[in-house]
Design an enzyme around this catalytic site. Structure first.
Site, PDB file in Angstrom:
ATOM      1  N   ASP A 205       0.828  -1.209   0.000  1.00  0.00           N
ATOM      2  CA  ASP A 205       0.000   0.000   0.000  1.00  0.00           C
ATOM      3  C   ASP A 205       0.864   1.261   0.000  1.00  0.00           C
ATOM      4  O   ASP A 205       1.878   1.337   0.704  1.00  0.00           O
ATOM      5  CB  ASP A 205      -0.854  -0.032   1.290  1.00  0.00           C
ATOM      6  N   GLU A 243       1.544  -0.317  -5.067  1.00  0.00           N
ATOM      7  CA  GLU A 243       0.637   0.772  -5.428  1.00  0.00           C
ATOM      8  C   GLU A 243       1.472   2.037  -5.557  1.00  0.00           C
ATOM      9  O   GLU A 243       1.816   2.668  -4.555  1.00  0.00           O
ATOM     10  CB  GLU A 243      -0.442   0.953  -4.343  1.00  0.00           C
TER      11      GLU A 243
END
Ligand code: NOJ
Length: 553
Positions: A205, A243
């Site tokens: 993330d 990401e």
């Protein structure tokens, strides 16, 4: 040798499916999905041809940001199951030949995490340096804000110790201090824990924020390289999918550049955004430009391509004018837009339920050079529920049947994690059970194209080139070559039928083409030009057969 390489680098030809356990299937009837429910549906995913499941966060959390605010890295949210249920799920997935990756959210914790509670308790607490504290916050730009609707800054004042802490996301998600080697050791430890429980890797993330250090002597990319070495030492075939929504020039380094020693895969946010621009314009030029602008990658590195994910469909890398074009085409109402940069919709409603166009988009996605990542519900054409606030509008429960709650849960609707979609895309119209019975359904079509995609590794492994379409800008034709195979995918973004002429570059080497999606007889190929008649929004994938050499089916 080849087989060993292809199975070691399994992510190069995977089909990834992202889901949230909480919204997939509620087995114990409390209104929330759980690991038992997911385990019951592993065969559904295997049957569809999914080869890797990506689990969104399932850890204990106050749930102020749908589980991305973690308060314990070593446990499960008890409402979703126990560690025993997790292991039972892992065992079932492995038995069906599927990989599992989990969300690694270590840019920040929840403010309820014991580390932050200790850190904020006093300036000399042993955990103080687990987070980033300053006396006076530096000047910040509006662009620094990820959630401009909820926050007006990335620093929050904490009265007790009279200092400010950093949080790139919500103020209840304080950023960990990655410059602190003890924090990096803790991250390695928790990564090692989940690897021991059998996971095959991580969706990492918010990577650019994660590796931002306040320490000029610490190169941010060293952090990623070290993490990569660590997970590879622990498990050689583990994978990290990042990401990183940055322009290609900066993104390349997150793969480790030519060395390929940082993140194995990264989402291609640029291509995704340009794909929507192309759809809005009915002109493939933005996709062609993005594919041509992609930097070259090392062999073990891979692009992850996607149409939608669990967040808003961000259009932040388009110009203001381009973004406006996409807004007008696919989300003109203010209620459909978010943060001034994205759309909180799923694909079918954006295309006004036009089934031919929905198939065109997924036919385009699957063979794009890279590894396709699907978001749960895409395979049946689920829509969003705009009554559900913010980004959660696309995270409604999976629609299994036309019964109450779409068959997701036997609980009263008021007890559900969040309401199911309703109306044109609700479970009465869109559900798994009905589509299984209909051979022409989107679900059955997905099964067929996924199978074909997995049987065509050239799209995941090959050297890809955008082909000349004799000046027809509405048509995208790309070719991927790998080992002895050569395949071409052609997509007509216009509603008008076309007589398409694609120059192969070295077509004299081939004498036949085989349609990979239809059962038509092989067609003879004369010279360098592939010619085909296409319907409006039509598509074809073909294999080029060599004059001499092995025939690949
Ligand atoms: C990116 C995730 O995709 C998003 O859902 C989340 O809110 C933020 N990171 C913060 O963790």
């Amino acid at each position: 040798m080849t087989t060993a390489r292809t199975s070691d680098l399994w992510w190069k030809n995977a089909v990834v499916y992202c889901l949230d356990v909480e919204t997939f299937l509620d087995w114990d009837g409390d209104g929330r999905g759980d690991f038992q429910g997911l385990t019951e549906r592993v065969d559904y995913l295997a049957g569809m041809g999914v080869s890797c499941i990506w689990l969104m966060p399932f850890y204990p959390s106050p749930d102020k940001n749908d589980g991305y605010d973690i308060s314990d890295y070593y446990a499960l949210n008890p409402r979703l199951g126990s560690l025993g249920d997790f292991v039972a799920f892992m065992r079932t997935a492995r038995d069906r030949g599927m990989r599992v990756i989990v969300d690694l959210v270590v840019n920040h914790t929840s403010d309820q995490h014991p580390w932050f509670r200790a850190s904020r308790s006093s300036r000399d607490n042993a955990f103080r340096d687990f987070y980033v504290w300053v006396d006076k916050p530096p000047r910040q730009k509006k662009a620094d804000l990820v959630f401009p609707d909820a926050e007006d800054g990335i620093w929050t004042y904490d009265e007790k110790t009279d200092q400010w802490y950093l949080h790139h996301f919500y103020s209840h998600q304080p950023d960990l201090n990655i410059s602190n080697p003890v924090v990096r050791d803790e991250i390695a430890k928790l990564v090692g824990f989940w690897l021991e429980l059998g996971v095959d890797g991580f969706r990492v993330d918010a990577v650019p924020f994660l590796i931002e250090t306040g320490d000029v002597s610490l190169d941010p990319h060293t952090i990623l390289r070290n993490l990569r070495s660590f997970i590879s030492r622990r498990r050689g075939d583990s994978m990290m999918l990042g990401e990183v929504n940055l322009p290609y020039g900066e993104l390349r380094q997150f793969f480790g550049g030519a060395g390929g020693d940082e993140l194995h895969m990264n989402f291609d946010f640029i291509l995704m955004q340009r794909m929507y621009l192309a759809l809005a314009r009915q002109d493939a030029t933005p996709i062609r430009e993005a594919l041509s602008a992609r930097p070259a990658l090392a062999e073990g590195s891979q692009w992850a391509v996607f149409v939608r994910n669990h967040d808003e469909l961000t259009l932040d890398k388009l110009s203001d004018g381009e973004r406006q074009e996409v807004f007008e085409a696919f989300g003109p109402e203010p209620s459909m837009q978010l943060f001034g940069r994205g759309l909180r919709r799923r694909l079918p409603p954006m295309l006004d339920g036009d089934g031919a166009r929905v198939r065109l988009v997924y036919s385009l996605l699957l063979p794009l050079p890279g590894t396709p990542v699907l978001f749960y519900g895409e395979e049946i054409g689920m829509g969003e529920n705009l009554d559900v606030p913010g980004r959660l509008s696309v995270r409604t429960p999976m629609q299994r049947t036309d019964e109450r709650n779409g068959g997701f849960s036997p609980a009263p609707p008021s007890r559900l994690t969040r309401p199911v979609a309703h109306g044109r895309y609700g479970p009465l119209a869109v559900n798994v059970a009905a589509q299984r019975r209909d051979p022409d359904s989107l679900l059955n079509w997905f099964e067929r194209v996924i199978r074909r995609r997995r049987e065509t590794p050239e799209f995941g492994w090959g050297a890809c080139a955008v082909l000349d379409t004799a000046g027809d800008d509405a048509v995208l034709a790309h070719r991927c070559d790998w080992e002895e195979g050569a395949v071409v995918a052609v997509h007509n973004l216009s509603p008008e039928p076309r007589h398409v002429r694609v120059r192969l570059g070295d077509g004299k080497a081939f004498d036949r083409v085989i349609d990979l999606l239809a059962s038509a007889e092989p067609q003879p190929l004369n010279g360098d030009m592939l010619e085909m008649k296409m319907d409006g929004h039509g598509f074809q994938w073909v294999r080029l057969q060599r004059k001499e050499g092995r025939t690949v089916p």
